[in-house]
Design a protein around this motif. Sequence first.
Motif, PDB file in Angstrom:
ATOM      1  N   PHE A 184       3.984   6.250  47.784  1.00 15.23           N
ATOM      2  CA  PHE A 184       3.076   6.024  48.906  1.00 15.23           C
ATOM      3  C   PHE A 184       1.742   6.740  48.685  1.00 15.23           C
ATOM      4  N   LEU A 185       1.822   7.994  48.227  1.00 15.23           N
ATOM      5  CA  LEU A 185       0.589   8.740  47.980  1.00 15.23           C
ATOM      6  C   LEU A 185      -0.194   8.140  46.819  1.00 15.23           C
ATOM      7  N   GLN A 186       0.526   7.621  45.807  1.00 19.78           N
ATOM      8  CA  GLN A 186      -0.158   6.957  44.699  1.00 19.78           C
ATOM      9  C   GLN A 186      -0.876   5.700  45.189  1.00 19.78           C
ATOM     10  N   ASN A 187      -0.204   4.981  46.089  1.00 21.47           N
ATOM     11  CA  ASN A 187      -0.824   3.783  46.663  1.00 21.47           C
ATOM     12  C   ASN A 187      -2.051   4.159  47.516  1.00 21.47           C
ATOM     13  N   GLN A 188      -1.941   5.258  48.268  1.00 24.87           N
ATOM     14  CA  GLN A 188      -3.066   5.719  49.066  1.00 24.87           C
ATOM     15  C   GLN A 188      -4.237   6.121  48.167  1.00 24.87           C
ATOM     16  N   LEU A 189      -3.945   6.736  47.045  1.00 28.57           N
ATOM     17  CA  LEU A 189      -4.997   7.128  46.112  1.00 28.57           C
ATOM     18  C   LEU A 189      -5.706   5.900  45.550  1.00 28.57           C
ATOM     19  N   GLU A 190      -4.957   4.852  45.281  1.00 29.16           N
ATOM     20  CA  GLU A 190      -5.580   3.619  44.782  1.00 29.16           C
ATOM     21  C   GLU A 190      -6.396   2.932  45.884  1.00 29.16           C
ATOM     22  N   ARG A 191      -5.894   2.969  47.120  1.00 26.18           N
ATOM     23  CA  ARG A 191      -6.617   2.330  48.228  1.00 26.18           C
ATOM     24  C   ARG A 191      -7.861   3.107  48.625  1.00 26.18           C
ATOM     25  N   SER A 192      -7.977   4.364  48.239  1.00 22.35           N
ATOM     26  CA  SER A 192      -9.176   5.143  48.564  1.00 22.35           C
ATOM     27  C   SER A 192     -10.391   4.652  47.780  1.00 22.35           C
ATOM     28  N   ARG A 193     -10.175   3.830  46.770  1.00 20.87           N
ATOM     29  CA  ARG A 193     -11.267   3.201  46.032  1.00 20.87           C
ATOM     30  C   ARG A 193     -11.348   1.748  46.487  1.00 20.87           C
ATOM     31  N   VAL A 194     -12.317   1.439  47.357  1.00 16.77           N
ATOM     32  CA  VAL A 194     -12.428   0.115  47.985  1.00 16.77           C
ATOM     33  C   VAL A 194     -13.206  -0.802  47.065  1.00 16.77           C
ATOM     34  N   LEU A 195     -12.628  -1.982  46.772  1.00 13.52           N
ATOM     35  CA  LEU A 195     -13.231  -2.969  45.875  1.00 13.52           C
ATOM     36  C   LEU A 195     -13.695  -4.185  46.659  1.00 13.52           C
ATOM     37  N   ALA A 196     -14.680  -4.901  46.103  1.00 14.85           N
ATOM     38  CA  ALA A 196     -15.191  -6.116  46.741  1.00 14.85           C
ATOM     39  C   ALA A 196     -14.185  -7.242  46.588  1.00 14.85           C
TER      40      ALA A 196
END
Length: 473
Positions: A327-339
């Motif tokens: 979950f934290l790994q997923n949150q870390l990836e979602r903290s970088r917002v892509l177009a």
Amino acid sequence: MSNVASIGATPSSIKPLFAVLDLSHRARQAATLDELAFLLVNDTRALLPYRQAALWFSDGGVRALSGVVQAEANAPYVQWLNRLCSTLCTQKVDGNSIAPDVAVAQPVDHGSLPADLAAEWNEWLPREALWLAMPASDAHPGSGSGGILLAGDNPFSDDASALLAEWLHAWRHAWLARFRPPAWSRARLGDSLRTWRSAERKKSWWRSRFNQIALLAVCALFCPVRLTVLAPGELVAAAPSVIRAPLDGVIGQFHVRPNETVKAQQLLFSFDEAAISSRLQVARLTLATAEAKYRQFAQLALSDNSSKAQMMVLYGEISERRTEAEFLQNQLERSRVLAPRDGVVLFDDPSDWVGRPVQTGERVMRLATPDEVEIEVWLGIGDAIPIEEQAPVRLYLAASPFSSIAGQVRYIGHDAVPRPDGSYSYRLRAKLDERSQQRIGLKGTAKIYGDWVPLSYWMLRRPLATIRQYLAL
């Protein structure tokens, strides 16, 4: 010889006539009305002696005084003269009203004056006075009635009064020849209307200019015109993608600038990763510790049956720690917002966002396609006329006042919504007839076209609506 001798023997009777002729000549040569007024009150002494003289008109009061260049309107003497002359102007001569265009010489009777004027007479004027009235001229609208007041120490003779009347006739003729009422004066306007109406009455009713104009005005009131309203308008994205915050946190950095064109999967902005990274590290260490403990009990279970029961508890703990780390790994990836797609990013100044805490779902920016632009109009409640779909709309941008953008109504909001200025308006969206080179965000005034209505309704719609709000009809 006797006739010649008689003429030469009476030079005193001829001299006043020459004085009248000289004054009349000087009156005709006067260039201005002020010069004429000065001539009357000062040079009339050539006909008879007097001490004070005043020229008065009903529409302006005292115009000139003898011995001064200009009369002071607020002086007590001038105020008293205004009241005196106004009273003398309304009196009758020998029981009859003063005849038009006739200068009448009349000695002033102190006993016929109001008490307040008679009481102050000796303070301002000598005992004897002569009033020469000048009625208003019908041939010169706006000239007004008036007169000249002469005051002296000795009574005025009848012969002098006759000469004064003749001189005043000549002076009045010169005055009216130079008199021009203001173009906006009520007298000149009334005279023009009376002359026009008199000429119109002699014509047939259908040839009368007044009737023709009235008929044309009535017909024009029923002429059909397009009902239109004006409202604030703006160019907006037709179907923008809203980029919202995927998690609770603090925005750390923007990787694009406002109004920048981006590609799909390009990094837009990122959150501060320090807190998530530290939590992820702790979760991974906790997971490694649980896995090591599980392997230890797995070895003991070969010789100790009680360790088998403990293995089930440790396996559940490993699953829990692994889920937390994922979950934290997923949150870390979602903290970088892509177009999500190609387009133009629309948002405010990045410095207003960096370091600002946001919540999940909060809008940060919009992603719009440059070609997908439409007109957004905020239609006031008082301007909510019946508008059909695909009704014409024209947007006049403040940045481009010499051109307009044409469109057609796509939809109108059902309910009025509050705007930032506190007013309520209906949201209207219109699609463009053709592609525009103007950028999104430009504002201006939109003109919305409604149905065809009579000109009278177009003129009276707003006044009647305003009156109807205050009157229960």
